[in-house]
Enzyme design. Structure first.
Site, mmCIF file in Angstrom:
data_model
loop_
_atom_site.group_PDB
_atom_site.id
_atom_site.type_symbol
_atom_site.label_atom_id
_atom_site.label_comp_id
_atom_site.label_asym_id
_atom_site.label_seq_id
_atom_site.Cartn_x
_atom_site.Cartn_y
_atom_site.Cartn_z
ATOM 1 N N VAL A 18 35.078 46.025 42.963
ATOM 2 C CA VAL A 18 35.901 45.961 42.035
ATOM 3 C C VAL A 18 36.099 47.384 41.720
ATOM 4 O O VAL A 18 36.789 48.560 41.709
ATOM 5 C CB VAL A 18 36.068 44.993 41.022
ATOM 6 C CG1 VAL A 18 37.255 45.755 39.601
ATOM 7 C CG2 VAL A 18 36.252 43.971 40.919
ATOM 8 N N ARG A 92 27.588 27.777 33.620
ATOM 9 C CA ARG A 92 28.408 29.017 33.115
ATOM 10 C C ARG A 92 28.356 29.899 31.924
ATOM 11 O O ARG A 92 28.743 31.146 32.157
ATOM 12 C CB ARG A 92 30.245 28.422 32.691
ATOM 13 C CG ARG A 92 31.430 28.507 33.810
ATOM 14 C CD ARG A 92 32.589 28.340 33.202
ATOM 15 N NE ARG A 92 33.290 28.768 34.480
ATOM 16 C CZ ARG A 92 34.861 28.307 34.490
ATOM 17 N NH1 ARG A 92 35.437 28.042 33.243
ATOM 18 N NH2 ARG A 92 35.727 28.630 34.955
ATOM 19 N N VAL A 122 36.446 45.196 32.645
ATOM 20 C CA VAL A 122 37.035 44.525 33.159
ATOM 21 C C VAL A 122 36.083 43.244 33.766
ATOM 22 O O VAL A 122 36.896 42.485 34.488
ATOM 23 C CB VAL A 122 37.406 45.573 34.819
ATOM 24 C CG1 VAL A 122 37.005 44.396 35.864
ATOM 25 C CG2 VAL A 122 37.588 46.685 34.599
ATOM 26 N N SER A 147 40.662 44.994 30.675
ATOM 27 C CA SER A 147 41.859 45.073 31.648
ATOM 28 C C SER A 147 42.660 43.635 31.343
ATOM 29 O O SER A 147 43.748 43.835 31.294
ATOM 30 C CB SER A 147 41.248 45.083 33.233
ATOM 31 O OG SER A 147 40.788 43.602 33.199
ATOM 32 N N ASP A 152 47.313 39.709 36.091
ATOM 33 C CA ASP A 152 47.387 38.650 36.153
ATOM 34 C C ASP A 152 49.807 38.617 36.059
ATOM 35 O O ASP A 152 50.824 37.996 36.523
ATOM 36 C CB ASP A 152 47.778 37.400 35.263
ATOM 37 C CG ASP A 152 45.845 37.352 35.259
ATOM 38 O OD1 ASP A 152 45.282 36.624 35.044
ATOM 39 O OD2 ASP A 152 45.342 38.706 34.583
ATOM 40 N N ARG A 155 50.994 39.662 39.053
ATOM 41 C CA ARG A 155 51.111 38.971 40.469
ATOM 42 C C ARG A 155 52.520 38.266 39.770
ATOM 43 O O ARG A 155 53.128 37.089 40.198
ATOM 44 C CB ARG A 155 50.041 37.689 39.940
ATOM 45 C CG ARG A 155 48.647 37.949 40.712
ATOM 46 C CD ARG A 155 47.372 37.432 40.036
ATOM 47 N NE ARG A 155 46.271 37.722 41.087
ATOM 48 C CZ ARG A 155 44.944 37.710 40.968
ATOM 49 N NH1 ARG A 155 44.879 37.319 39.728
ATOM 50 N NH2 ARG A 155 43.972 38.250 41.044
ATOM 51 N N ARG A 157 55.287 39.160 37.983
ATOM 52 C CA ARG A 157 57.076 40.146 38.758
ATOM 53 C C ARG A 157 56.941 39.971 39.824
ATOM 54 O O ARG A 157 57.811 39.888 40.566
ATOM 55 C CB ARG A 157 55.935 40.866 38.151
ATOM 56 C CG ARG A 157 56.300 41.957 36.844
ATOM 57 C CD ARG A 157 56.262 42.698 36.288
ATOM 58 N NE ARG A 157 56.605 44.044 36.611
ATOM 59 C CZ ARG A 157 56.368 44.885 36.778
ATOM 60 N NH1 ARG A 157 55.240 45.620 36.542
ATOM 61 N NH2 ARG A 157 57.183 46.058 37.547
ATOM 62 N N HIS A 179 42.718 35.853 30.967
ATOM 63 C CA HIS A 179 42.851 35.708 32.138
ATOM 64 C C HIS A 179 42.095 35.022 32.948
ATOM 65 O O HIS A 179 40.165 35.009 32.955
ATOM 66 C CB HIS A 179 42.044 37.459 32.391
ATOM 67 C CG HIS A 179 41.780 37.689 33.555
ATOM 68 N ND1 HIS A 179 43.306 37.747 34.607
ATOM 69 C CD2 HIS A 179 40.485 37.659 34.395
ATOM 70 C CE1 HIS A 179 42.158 38.324 35.928
ATOM 71 N NE2 HIS A 179 40.714 38.116 35.409
ATOM 72 N N THR A 235 37.615 38.963 45.102
ATOM 73 C CA THR A 235 39.965 39.956 44.515
ATOM 74 C C THR A 235 39.180 41.637 44.132
ATOM 75 O O THR A 235 38.441 42.067 43.892
ATOM 76 C CB THR A 235 39.971 39.258 43.858
ATOM 77 O OG1 THR A 235 39.458 39.268 42.126
ATOM 78 C CG2 THR A 235 40.664 38.076 43.687
#
Ligand SMILES: NC(=O)c1ccc[n+]([C@@H]2O[C@H](COP(=O)([O-])OP(=O)(O)OC[C@H]3O[C@@H](n4cnc5c(N)ncnc54)[C@H](O)[C@@H]3O)[C@@H](O)[C@H]2O)c1
Length: 320
Positions: A18, A92, A122, A147, A152, A155, A157, A179, A235
């Site tokens: 990233v 997690r 981020v 961020s 999202d 994505r 739009r 997010h 990603t």
């Protein structure tokens, strides 16, 4: 006498997939004068810097180099993409604890340098780590932002634009909340060229059941990162561009409305939690949280998303 010229400087902490992709897109944007990369893995940072700097002849002039903690002192924007990866068998919460420690130690270094930069978090889980970073710094909440759901929302739009056959630039739509899995689409704020989406879809007649199509679009937005990670492990391209968009708002003082993660102080009836809501973003970071009047179903989904995040913050704090 005029003020001395100061280079517009962006420090990126974390030079992995990233961080490096963001640096690549940022270099092409012409926004900063200086891009500084830092990573716990010095060799990775050096390799990324040398590779990026070889492109100098092809993008607007910008200095790209590896940096030190002292680079935080005069930075305009510090973007944190540093993070640990999940270890085999790690929970997690275990990963969250390790990432929270990383963010806290980076924030301590930034504060020690008396930096007046805007800090953009981020690293995931981004909303929780934004909250952790803001609390640790003691800075005004607008100066430490996440961020959030900017990616999202982009994505959303894009998928709506493809479905409706309308340019994404004419689609105004926001994903709010975490997010992550508990995020929600703010349909009440969605419009195509000013036409409320329900009005547009009811008149369009292109699909048999536009309500069902809407539900599928939201599901696709939510699952997008999972699919990409299944295919390629991470990603990086779209998030890199989303970060350039946020950087532009800060470096150019654009007052752009973006769904960054903001630590709420009573807006939407919520506090003690960071999540994605529409904010005016300028050189100060978040200048104002825009408080829309959401219909009851959207307000309730936003409150549920906040509860998911608050529970995670509580488990983090009780395990510290
Ligand atoms: N918010 C979003 O929209 C979004 C989207 C994609 C990815 N992410 C998150 O961004 C983060 C980075 O993802 P990635 O794919 O680049 O991971 P990556 O593993 O490729 O890169 C992370 C880098 O952080 C470095 N690092 C670890 N601890 C550090 C420290 N204390 N100081 C400096 N550097 C340190 C590592 O050496 C590594 O190079 C992850 O947390 C990921 O989940 C967020």
């Amino acid at each position: 006498m005029t003020d001395a010229w100061k280079p517009r400087k962006v420090v990126i902490v974390g030079a992995g997939a990233v961080g490096a992709t963001f640096a690549y897109a940022l270099a092409q944007s012409g926004l900063p004068d200086e891009i500084v990369l830092r990573d716990a893995n010095h060799e990775l940072a050096m390799g990324q810097v040398l590779d990026l700097a070889d492109g100098q002849a092809f993008f607007p002039s910008v200095q790209i180099r590896e940096g030190q903690v002292t680079d935080y002192a005069d930075a305009h924007l510090i973007v944190i993409t540093a993070g640990a990866k999940q270890r085999p068998g790690e929970s997690r919460l275990g990963l969250l604890q390790r990432n929270a420690k990383i963010i806290q130690s980076i924030m301590d270094e930034i504060v020690r340098q008396n930096s007046s930069a805007v800090v953009l978090v981020v690293s995931n889980p981004v909303d929780i780590l934004t909250y952790v970073a803001q609390k640790r710094s003691g800075w005004p909440r607008g100066q430490v932002i996440g961020s959030g759901t900017v990616l999202d929302s982009a994505r959303f739009r894009y998928l709506l634009s493809r479905h409706c056959g309308v340019d994404a630039h004419n689609v105004h739509a926001y994903i709010l909340g975490e997010h992550g899995d508990s995020e929600l689409a703010a349909w009440s704020m969605t419009n195509l060229a000013g036409l409320p989406v329900e009005q547009y879809c009811a008149a369009c007649g292109k699909c048999d059941d536009w309500r069902a199509s809407h539900a599928k679009i939201v599901e696709a937005v939510r699952d997008s990162a999972y699919h990409i990670i299944d295919y390629k492990g991470a990603t990086n391209f779209a998030v890199g561009l989303a970060l350039v968009r946020i950087a532009a708002a800060v470096l150019r003082n654009q007052h752009s409305v973006l769904t960054v993660s903001a630590v709420l102080e009573g807006e939407y009836g919520l506090s003690g939690v960071g999540l994605g809501v529409p904010c005016i973003v300028s050189q100060k970071g978040i200048e104002r949280v825009l408080e829309a009047h959401l219909p009851p179903d959207e307000q309730s989904a936003l409150s549920k998303s906040a509860t998911v995040l608050r529970d995670a913050i509580a488990s983090l704090e009780s395990s510290a």
